[in-house]
Motif scaffolding. Structure first.
Motif, PDB file in Angstrom:
ATOM      1  N   LEU A 104       0.826  -1.210   0.000  1.00 51.83           N
ATOM      2  CA  LEU A 104       0.000   0.000   0.000  1.00 51.83           C
ATOM      3  C   LEU A 104       0.861   1.260   0.000  1.00 51.83           C
ATOM      4  O   LEU A 104       0.572   2.220  -0.724  1.00 51.83           O
ATOM      5  CB  LEU A 104      -0.944   0.006   1.204  1.00 51.83           C
ATOM      6  N   SER A 105       1.934   1.269   0.773  1.00 50.15           N
ATOM      7  CA  SER A 105       2.828   2.438   0.810  1.00 50.15           C
ATOM      8  C   SER A 105       3.465   2.682  -0.551  1.00 50.15           C
ATOM      9  O   SER A 105       3.566   3.834  -1.003  1.00 50.15           O
ATOM     10  CB  SER A 105       3.918   2.239   1.860  1.00 50.15           C
ATOM     11  N   ARG A 106       3.895   1.617  -1.207  1.00 52.95           N
ATOM     12  CA  ARG A 106       4.498   1.767  -2.533  1.00 52.95           C
ATOM     13  C   ARG A 106       3.477   2.260  -3.552  1.00 52.95           C
ATOM     14  O   ARG A 106       3.779   3.090  -4.412  1.00 52.95           O
ATOM     15  CB  ARG A 106       5.110   0.453  -2.988  1.00 52.95           C
ATOM     16  N   LEU A 107       2.265   1.742  -3.455  1.00 57.75           N
ATOM     17  CA  LEU A 107       1.211   2.184  -4.370  1.00 57.75           C
ATOM     18  C   LEU A 107       0.847   3.650  -4.119  1.00 57.75           C
ATOM     19  O   LEU A 107       0.571   4.392  -5.056  1.00 57.75           O
ATOM     20  CB  LEU A 107      -0.023   1.289  -4.230  1.00 57.75           C
ATOM     21  N   GLU A 108       0.882   4.052  -2.860  1.00 55.02           N
ATOM     22  CA  GLU A 108       0.606   5.454  -2.532  1.00 55.02           C
ATOM     23  C   GLU A 108       1.704   6.354  -3.098  1.00 55.02           C
ATOM     24  O   GLU A 108       1.413   7.430  -3.636  1.00 55.02           O
ATOM     25  CB  GLU A 108       0.501   5.648  -1.022  1.00 55.02           C
ATOM     26  N   ASP A 109       2.959   5.921  -2.993  1.00 52.32           N
ATOM     27  CA  ASP A 109       4.070   6.696  -3.559  1.00 52.32           C
ATOM     28  C   ASP A 109       3.885   6.923  -5.055  1.00 52.32           C
ATOM     29  O   ASP A 109       4.347   7.928  -5.595  1.00 52.32           O
ATOM     30  CB  ASP A 109       5.411   5.988  -3.321  1.00 52.32           C
ATOM     31  N   ARG A 110       3.218   6.002  -5.727  1.00 54.93           N
ATOM     32  CA  ARG A 110       2.978   6.112  -7.172  1.00 54.93           C
ATOM     33  C   ARG A 110       1.650   6.804  -7.494  1.00 54.93           C
ATOM     34  O   ARG A 110       1.267   6.894  -8.654  1.00 54.93           O
ATOM     35  CB  ARG A 110       3.011   4.721  -7.801  1.00 54.93           C
ATOM     36  N   GLY A 111       0.934   7.220  -6.446  1.00 52.89           N
ATOM     37  CA  GLY A 111      -0.318   7.931  -6.650  1.00 52.89           C
ATOM     38  C   GLY A 111      -1.486   7.043  -7.055  1.00 52.89           C
ATOM     39  O   GLY A 111      -2.475   7.524  -7.597  1.00 52.89           O
ATOM     40  N   LEU A 112      -1.376   5.738  -6.768  1.00 48.96           N
ATOM     41  CA  LEU A 112      -2.422   4.803  -7.180  1.00 48.96           C
ATOM     42  C   LEU A 112      -3.455   4.528  -6.098  1.00 48.96           C
ATOM     43  O   LEU A 112      -4.575   4.098  -6.397  1.00 48.96           O
ATOM     44  CB  LEU A 112      -1.785   3.492  -7.644  1.00 48.96           C
ATOM     45  N   VAL A 113      -3.090   4.749  -4.845  1.00 49.40           N
ATOM     46  CA  VAL A 113      -4.025   4.610  -3.734  1.00 49.40           C
ATOM     47  C   VAL A 113      -3.857   5.821  -2.813  1.00 49.40           C
ATOM     48  O   VAL A 113      -2.869   6.554  -2.910  1.00 49.40           O
ATOM     49  CB  VAL A 113      -3.808   3.301  -2.918  1.00 49.40           C
ATOM     50  N   ARG A 114      -4.815   6.005  -1.954  1.00 52.80           N
ATOM     51  CA  ARG A 114      -4.750   7.094  -0.974  1.00 52.80           C
ATOM     52  C   ARG A 114      -5.240   6.566   0.362  1.00 52.80           C
ATOM     53  O   ARG A 114      -5.932   5.549   0.406  1.00 52.80           O
ATOM     54  CB  ARG A 114      -5.582   8.280  -1.451  1.00 52.80           C
ATOM     55  N   HIS A 115      -4.847   7.244   1.426  1.00 54.43           N
ATOM     56  CA  HIS A 115      -5.336   6.792   2.726  1.00 54.43           C
ATOM     57  C   HIS A 115      -5.561   7.956   3.669  1.00 54.43           C
ATOM     58  O   HIS A 115      -5.018   9.039   3.501  1.00 54.43           O
ATOM     59  CB  HIS A 115      -4.412   5.743   3.330  1.00 54.43           C
ATOM     60  N   ARG A 116      -6.395   7.677   4.629  1.00 53.84           N
ATOM     61  CA  ARG A 116      -6.711   8.624   5.685  1.00 53.84           C
ATOM     62  C   ARG A 116      -6.898   7.802   6.951  1.00 53.84           C
ATOM     63  O   ARG A 116      -7.716   6.884   6.968  1.00 53.84           O
ATOM     64  CB  ARG A 116      -7.988   9.372   5.332  1.00 53.84           C
ATOM     65  N   GLY A 117      -6.072   8.071   7.941  1.00 51.80           N
ATOM     66  CA  GLY A 117      -6.111   7.260   9.155  1.00 51.80           C
ATOM     67  C   GLY A 117      -5.696   5.840   8.827  1.00 51.80           C
ATOM     68  O   GLY A 117      -4.668   5.622   8.202  1.00 51.80           O
ATOM     69  N   TYR A 160      -7.567   3.823   6.944  1.00 51.28           N
ATOM     70  CA  TYR A 160      -8.321   3.378   5.779  1.00 51.28           C
ATOM     71  C   TYR A 160      -7.619   3.740   4.477  1.00 51.28           C
ATOM     72  O   TYR A 160      -7.019   4.800   4.343  1.00 51.28           O
ATOM     73  CB  TYR A 160      -9.730   3.976   5.801  1.00 51.28           C
ATOM     74  N   TRP A 161      -7.724   2.810   3.508  1.00 48.03           N
ATOM     75  CA  TRP A 161      -7.103   2.957   2.204  1.00 48.03           C
ATOM     76  C   TRP A 161      -8.162   2.821   1.115  1.00 48.03           C
ATOM     77  O   TRP A 161      -9.072   2.007   1.218  1.00 48.03           O
ATOM     78  CB  TRP A 161      -6.050   1.871   2.005  1.00 48.03           C
ATOM     79  N   ALA A 162      -8.008   3.629   0.066  1.00 43.52           N
ATOM     80  CA  ALA A 162      -8.951   3.601  -1.066  1.00 43.52           C
ATOM     81  C   ALA A 162      -8.174   3.768  -2.361  1.00 43.52           C
ATOM     82  O   ALA A 162      -7.033   4.225  -2.369  1.00 43.52           O
ATOM     83  CB  ALA A 162      -9.980   4.723  -0.919  1.00 43.52           C
ATOM     84  N   ILE A 163      -8.816   3.428  -3.425  1.00 43.52           N
ATOM     85  CA  ILE A 163      -8.230   3.563  -4.754  1.00 43.52           C
ATOM     86  C   ILE A 163      -8.144   5.050  -5.111  1.00 43.52           C
ATOM     87  O   ILE A 163      -8.949   5.849  -4.659  1.00 43.52           O
ATOM     88  CB  ILE A 163      -9.085   2.768  -5.786  1.00 43.52           C
ATOM     89  N   ALA A 164      -7.174   5.410  -5.924  1.00 50.24           N
ATOM     90  CA  ALA A 164      -7.054   6.792  -6.419  1.00 50.24           C
ATOM     91  C   ALA A 164      -7.887   6.914  -7.689  1.00 50.24           C
ATOM     92  O   ALA A 164      -8.920   6.264  -7.812  1.00 50.24           O
ATOM     93  CB  ALA A 164      -5.589   7.129  -6.660  1.00 50.24           C
ATOM     94  N   ASP A 165      -7.446   7.673  -8.660  1.00 56.37           N
ATOM     95  CA  ASP A 165      -8.167   7.886  -9.916  1.00 56.37           C
ATOM     96  C   ASP A 165      -8.353   6.560 -10.654  1.00 56.37           C
ATOM     97  O   ASP A 165      -7.385   5.903 -11.025  1.00 56.37           O
ATOM     98  CB  ASP A 165      -7.393   8.874 -10.784  1.00 56.37           C
ATOM     99  N   VAL A 166      -9.591   6.172 -10.862  1.00 60.19           N
ATOM    100  CA  VAL A 166      -9.906   4.878 -11.459  1.00 60.19           C
ATOM    101  C   VAL A 166      -9.344   4.727 -12.871  1.00 60.19           C
ATOM    102  O   VAL A 166      -8.878   3.659 -13.250  1.00 60.19           O
ATOM    103  CB  VAL A 166     -11.436   4.626 -11.440  1.00 60.19           C
ATOM    104  N   ASP A 167      -9.331   5.784 -13.683  1.00 58.69           N
ATOM    105  CA  ASP A 167      -8.795   5.691 -15.043  1.00 58.69           C
ATOM    106  C   ASP A 167      -7.320   5.322 -15.024  1.00 58.69           C
ATOM    107  O   ASP A 167      -6.865   4.491 -15.807  1.00 58.69           O
ATOM    108  CB  ASP A 167      -8.993   7.000 -15.798  1.00 58.69           C
ATOM    109  N   ASP A 168      -6.556   5.951 -14.146  1.00 61.51           N
ATOM    110  CA  ASP A 168      -5.128   5.633 -14.029  1.00 61.51           C
ATOM    111  C   ASP A 168      -4.923   4.194 -13.564  1.00 61.51           C
ATOM    112  O   ASP A 168      -3.988   3.528 -13.996  1.00 61.51           O
ATOM    113  CB  ASP A 168      -4.428   6.582 -13.059  1.00 61.51           C
ATOM    114  N   ILE A 169      -5.790   3.709 -12.699  1.00 66.15           N
ATOM    115  CA  ILE A 169      -5.659   2.352 -12.176  1.00 66.15           C
ATOM    116  C   ILE A 169      -5.871   1.341 -13.286  1.00 66.15           C
ATOM    117  O   ILE A 169      -5.126   0.374 -13.407  1.00 66.15           O
ATOM    118  CB  ILE A 169      -6.661   2.098 -11.023  1.00 66.15           C
ATOM    119  N   GLU A 170      -6.870   1.559 -14.107  1.00 69.39           N
ATOM    120  CA  GLU A 170      -7.137   0.631 -15.216  1.00 69.39           C
ATOM    121  C   GLU A 170      -5.935   0.554 -16.155  1.00 69.39           C
ATOM    122  O   GLU A 170      -5.514  -0.526 -16.559  1.00 69.39           O
ATOM    123  CB  GLU A 170      -8.388   1.063 -15.979  1.00 69.39           C
TER     124      GLU A 170
END
Length: 119
Positions: free
Chosen positions: A59-72, A74-84
């Motif tokens: 998750l940390s590596r994915l966040e560094d690449r801007g693919l996921v985000r988190h708050r507290g 909890y983790w969620a997907i970032a921009d769905v188009d980029d993920i696809e």
């Protein structure tokens, strides 16, 4: 599904996962399937079977690449188009590696020179 011990012993480079996907692909696919929800690392582990100790690192590596985000917690997907696009690129790279083998300059043979960043 169990694998033959010879495959286990002879294939240390490939990440041996039953689905063939990497941990990053597993987690991205899971989060992308519910773009309107956020999950704890424990929930992600339980849903994906990615090892509990690996979830946070991935998750940390994915966040560094801007693919996921988190708050507290909890983790969620970032921009769905980029993920696809990212998942498609990962699948393409995995298919090429499966077909052609890993990129190892030592195995390219004579006549092919490699350079390092220091040169």
């Amino acid at each position: 599904m169990p694998i033959d011990i010879e495959r286990f012993e002879e294939d240390p480079v490939r990440e041996l996962r039953a689905s063939g996907q990497t941990n990053a692909e597993e987690i991205l696919s899971f989060l992308a399937s519910s773009p309107d929800r956020a999950f704890t690392p424990k929930e992600i582990h339980e849903a994906t079977d990615v090892a509990r100790g690996s979830v946070g690192v991935v998750l940390s590596r994915l966040e560094d690449r801007g693919l996921v985000r988190h708050r507290g917690e909890y983790w969620a997907i970032a921009d769905v188009d980029d993920i696809e696009k990212t998942l498609n690129a990962m699948a393409t790279a995995r298919a090429a590696t499966d077909r052609l083998g890993p990129e190892d300059p030592d195995e390219w043979g004579p006549g092919i020179e490699t350079t390092t960043e220091d040169e």
